[in-house]
Design a protein around this motif. Structure first.
Motif, PDB file in Angstrom:
ATOM      1  N   SER A  61      27.973  21.489  49.029  1.00 21.76           N
ATOM      2  CA  SER A  61      27.127  20.984  47.955  1.00 21.76           C
ATOM      3  C   SER A  61      26.032  21.958  47.538  1.00 21.76           C
ATOM      4  O   SER A  61      25.066  22.170  48.280  1.00 21.76           O
ATOM      5  CB  SER A  61      26.493  19.670  48.423  1.00 21.76           C
ATOM      6  N   GLY A 116      23.333  14.062  41.934  1.00 22.34           N
ATOM      7  CA  GLY A 116      24.280  12.975  41.712  1.00 22.34           C
ATOM      8  C   GLY A 116      23.718  11.624  42.118  1.00 22.34           C
ATOM      9  O   GLY A 116      23.897  10.615  41.439  1.00 22.34           O
ATOM     10  N   ARG A 117      23.003  11.602  43.236  1.00 30.01           N
ATOM     11  CA  ARG A 117      22.487  10.326  43.749  1.00 30.01           C
ATOM     12  C   ARG A 117      21.451   9.707  42.810  1.00 30.01           C
ATOM     13  O   ARG A 117      21.279   8.497  42.788  1.00 30.01           O
ATOM     14  CB  ARG A 117      21.927  10.506  45.163  1.00 30.01           C
ATOM     15  N   PHE A 172      31.122   7.309  48.431  1.00 32.02           N
ATOM     16  CA  PHE A 172      30.403   8.369  49.137  1.00 32.02           C
ATOM     17  C   PHE A 172      29.148   7.723  49.741  1.00 32.02           C
ATOM     18  O   PHE A 172      28.706   6.677  49.269  1.00 32.02           O
ATOM     19  CB  PHE A 172      30.032   9.493  48.152  1.00 32.02           C
ATOM     20  N   THR A 219      25.932   8.266  49.656  1.00 30.71           N
ATOM     21  CA  THR A 219      24.787   7.986  48.771  1.00 30.71           C
ATOM     22  C   THR A 219      25.145   6.895  47.749  1.00 30.71           C
ATOM     23  O   THR A 219      24.284   6.123  47.332  1.00 30.71           O
ATOM     24  CB  THR A 219      24.346   9.245  47.994  1.00 30.71           C
ATOM     25  N   THR A 220      26.431   6.844  47.385  1.00 32.47           N
ATOM     26  CA  THR A 220      26.875   5.835  46.407  1.00 32.47           C
ATOM     27  C   THR A 220      26.771   4.452  47.041  1.00 32.47           C
ATOM     28  O   THR A 220      26.224   3.511  46.451  1.00 32.47           O
ATOM     29  CB  THR A 220      28.338   6.123  45.972  1.00 32.47           C
ATOM     30  N   THR A 263      36.415   7.656  42.884  1.00 32.15           N
ATOM     31  CA  THR A 263      35.808   8.920  43.299  1.00 32.15           C
ATOM     32  C   THR A 263      36.896   9.993  43.314  1.00 32.15           C
ATOM     33  O   THR A 263      37.887   9.869  44.032  1.00 32.15           O
ATOM     34  CB  THR A 263      35.167   8.761  44.697  1.00 32.15           C
ATOM     35  N   ASN A 292      35.988  12.097  48.329  1.00 31.22           N
ATOM     36  CA  ASN A 292      35.287  12.914  49.321  1.00 31.22           C
ATOM     37  C   ASN A 292      35.232  12.281  50.712  1.00 31.22           C
ATOM     38  O   ASN A 292      35.626  12.888  51.699  1.00 31.22           O
ATOM     39  CB  ASN A 292      33.868  13.223  48.821  1.00 31.22           C
ATOM     40  N   CYS A 301      32.467  14.151  41.017  1.00 30.73           N
ATOM     41  CA  CYS A 301      31.995  15.373  41.678  1.00 30.73           C
ATOM     42  C   CYS A 301      33.030  16.499  41.732  1.00 30.73           C
ATOM     43  O   CYS A 301      32.733  17.641  41.460  1.00 30.73           O
ATOM     44  CB  CYS A 301      31.530  15.049  43.086  1.00 30.73           C
ATOM     45  N   LYS A 333      26.191  19.892  41.710  1.00 33.74           N
ATOM     46  CA  LYS A 333      26.247  20.803  42.848  1.00 33.74           C
ATOM     47  C   LYS A 333      27.680  20.972  43.348  1.00 33.74           C
ATOM     48  O   LYS A 333      27.928  21.735  44.265  1.00 33.74           O
ATOM     49  CB  LYS A 333      25.371  20.256  43.975  1.00 33.74           C
ATOM     50  N   LYS A 334      28.598  20.216  42.771  1.00 36.66           N
ATOM     51  CA  LYS A 334      30.016  20.319  43.164  1.00 36.66           C
ATOM     52  C   LYS A 334      30.747  21.102  42.055  1.00 36.66           C
ATOM     53  O   LYS A 334      30.555  22.294  41.931  1.00 36.66           O
ATOM     54  CB  LYS A 334      30.616  18.919  43.347  1.00 36.66           C
ATOM     55  N   GLY A 359      21.387  19.716  40.383  1.00 36.78           N
ATOM     56  CA  GLY A 359      21.638  19.005  39.123  1.00 36.78           C
ATOM     57  C   GLY A 359      22.679  17.907  39.236  1.00 36.78           C
ATOM     58  O   GLY A 359      23.412  17.801  40.218  1.00 36.78           O
TER      59      GLY A 359
HETATM   60  C1  LIG Z   1      31.629  12.159  45.967  1.00 34.72           C
HETATM   61  C2  LIG Z   1      30.151  12.372  45.923  1.00 34.72           C
HETATM   62  N1  LIG Z   1      29.381  11.502  45.227  1.00 34.72           N
HETATM   63  C3  LIG Z   1      28.045  11.667  45.157  1.00 34.72           C
HETATM   64  C4  LIG Z   1      27.399  12.693  45.807  1.00 34.72           C
HETATM   65  C5  LIG Z   1      25.904  12.810  45.723  1.00 34.72           C
HETATM   66  O1  LIG Z   1      25.536  13.923  44.993  1.00 34.72           O
HETATM   67  P1  LIG Z   1      24.144  14.699  45.249  1.00 34.72           P
HETATM   68  O2  LIG Z   1      24.255  15.328  46.605  1.00 34.72           O
HETATM   69  O3  LIG Z   1      24.061  15.699  44.138  1.00 34.72           O
HETATM   70  O4  LIG Z   1      23.063  13.692  45.193  1.00 34.72           O
HETATM   71  C6  LIG Z   1      28.159  13.610  46.543  1.00 34.72           C
HETATM   72  C7  LIG Z   1      27.480  14.708  47.282  1.00 34.72           C
HETATM   73  O5  LIG Z   1      27.930  15.233  48.281  1.00 34.72           O
HETATM   74  C8  LIG Z   1      29.568  13.456  46.589  1.00 34.72           C
HETATM   75  O6  LIG Z   1      30.344  14.319  47.267  1.00 34.72           O
END
Ligand SMILES: Cc1ncc(COP(=O)(O)O)c(C=O)c1O
Length: 359
Positions: free
Chosen positions: A53, A101-102, A125, A127-128, A183, A187, A218, A258-259, A266
């Motif tokens: 990331s 992303g979060r 994920f 954070t999701t 997703t 991930n 992502c 970031k992916k 961002g």
């Molecule tokens: C599938 C997925 N969703 C959401 C996120 C969250 O993104 P961020 O780390 O930019 O907040 C990630 C981060 O690793 C992710 O891999």
């Protein structure tokens, strides 16, 4: 003939030294960090598999865009570049920048979900899931059964179990499900891809119940590459055409730039729903920034605008997946279990599984 040597499709013209450590030093450092990789100093790490990331090198075109970044508070040229580049791929009407992303997830679920709601996903994920649960909703993972068996070989182990999704909608009622998420790639299920057929079926089911479908996008470029390699009817399409088709089946997306945005920081949130977009922008102003920068500098927006297009380049995707599979195959040969080694890509997740810690 199988390709043995993977040649990078780029020249490396900047290097950053890393410090060599001995096994003894590494063991000592790991013990002192209580085997929690987040407690290590980056300078002590020789090969860093903690995350994919935001850690990649940016391209010359991205650095050039950084230099051209327009830092005007409103009406920035960089935002226009960001918006049109993303719209070119996703096709959604509103593109809302966020710092990660979060942050996009927090805004989406903050606006679309309430206590007692249920959000199905192939696999959330972390954070999701946290952002769904934070608003009092329930995050339900409905990946196909094959996706729960790490050693099983299946071309699209990230697919949604569409029958289970339909059973859930019928059991709890459409009104408790504000949106469904896919997703891509999956991930937390080992970076496994989702097929276009599965996207189509999930989308058709969502439409029949009037439920919006969102992508956690992502690794949308990698997912497109797997569709090109593995799904009938897509070998002659470009990864960009595949991505464009996929996004058409949905109503919006969240993204960590970031992916597959290939940037160091961002994210963004997209929707074609005017009312929802207005509510999201209102919340954005409270916590991220004005809708034309969303917590990012103009130069970050510019780097993402370029990176998200470059992530779809075939030479890059071929190299990326081949080199990851190469590493995965060798790890598997060494007797370490990983998620579906041949042609797969799951190193990031695997590193987490072997060295348990929470992100
Ligand atoms: C599938 C997925 N969703 C959401 C996120 C969250 O993104 P961020 O780390 O930019 O907040 C990630 C981060 O690793 C992710 O891999």
């Amino acid at each position: 003939m199988p390709v043995k040597t993977i040649i990078e499709p780029f020249r490396i013209k900047s290097v950053e030294p890393i410090r060599w450590t001995t096994r003894e030093q590494r063991e000592k450092l790991l013990k002192a960090a209580h085997y929690n990789l987040f407690l290590l100093q980056a300078d002590d790490v020789l090969i860093d598999l903690l995350t994919d990331s935001g850690t990649g090198a940016m391209s010359t075109h991205q650095w050039a865009a950084v230099m051209e970044g327009d830092e005007s508070y409103a009406g920035s040229r960089s935002f226009e570049r960001f918006r049109s580049s993303i719209q070119d791929i996703v096709g959604y009407k509103h593109v809302i920048p966020t710092h990660q992303g979060r942050a996009a997830e927090r805004i989406l679920f903050g606006v679309a979900c309430k206590k007692g709601d249920i959000v199905p996903n192939n696999t959330h994920f972390d954070t999701t899931r946290a952002n769904v649960e934070f608003v009092g909703a329930e995050a339900v993972d409905l990946v196909i059964p094959e996706g729960r068996q790490p050693s099983l070989n299946h071309p699209f182990k990230g697919n949604m179990d569409v029958a289970a999704l339909e059973a859930l909608v019928q059991r709890v009622g459409r009104e408790r499900i504000p949106l469904v998420m896919l997703t891509v790639t999956n991930n937390s299920g080992g970076g496994q891809p989702v097929s276009m057929e599965n996207v189509r079926q999930t989308s058709a089911l969502c439409k029949s119940y009037g439920i919006p479908l969102y992508f956690d996008a992502c690794r949308f470029a990698e997912n497109s590459w797997f569709i090109k390699l593995r799904e009938k009817g897509y070998s002659d399409k470009t990864p960009k055409e595949i991505a464009q088709e996929m996004f058409k089946y949905g109503d919006g997306c969240t993204m960590s730039a970031k992916k597959d945005g290939m940037a160091n920081i961002g994210g963004f949130l997209c929707t074609s729903d005017d009312l929802l977009a207005q509510q999201e922008k209102d919340l954005l102003i409270l916590t991220e920034g004005y809708p034309t920068y969303g917590g990012l500098a103009g130069r970050d927006l510019a780097a993402i605008a370029v990176g998200i297009q470059e992530a779809l380049e075939e030479d890059y995707l071929r190299y990326r997946i081949a080199s990851t599979a190469y590493l995965g195959d060798h790890i598997a040969e060494a007797g370490v279990p990983i998620v579906q080694p041949p042609g797969g890509h799951a190193i990031y997740l695997d590193a987490r599984l072997f060295l348990p810690h929470i992100s």
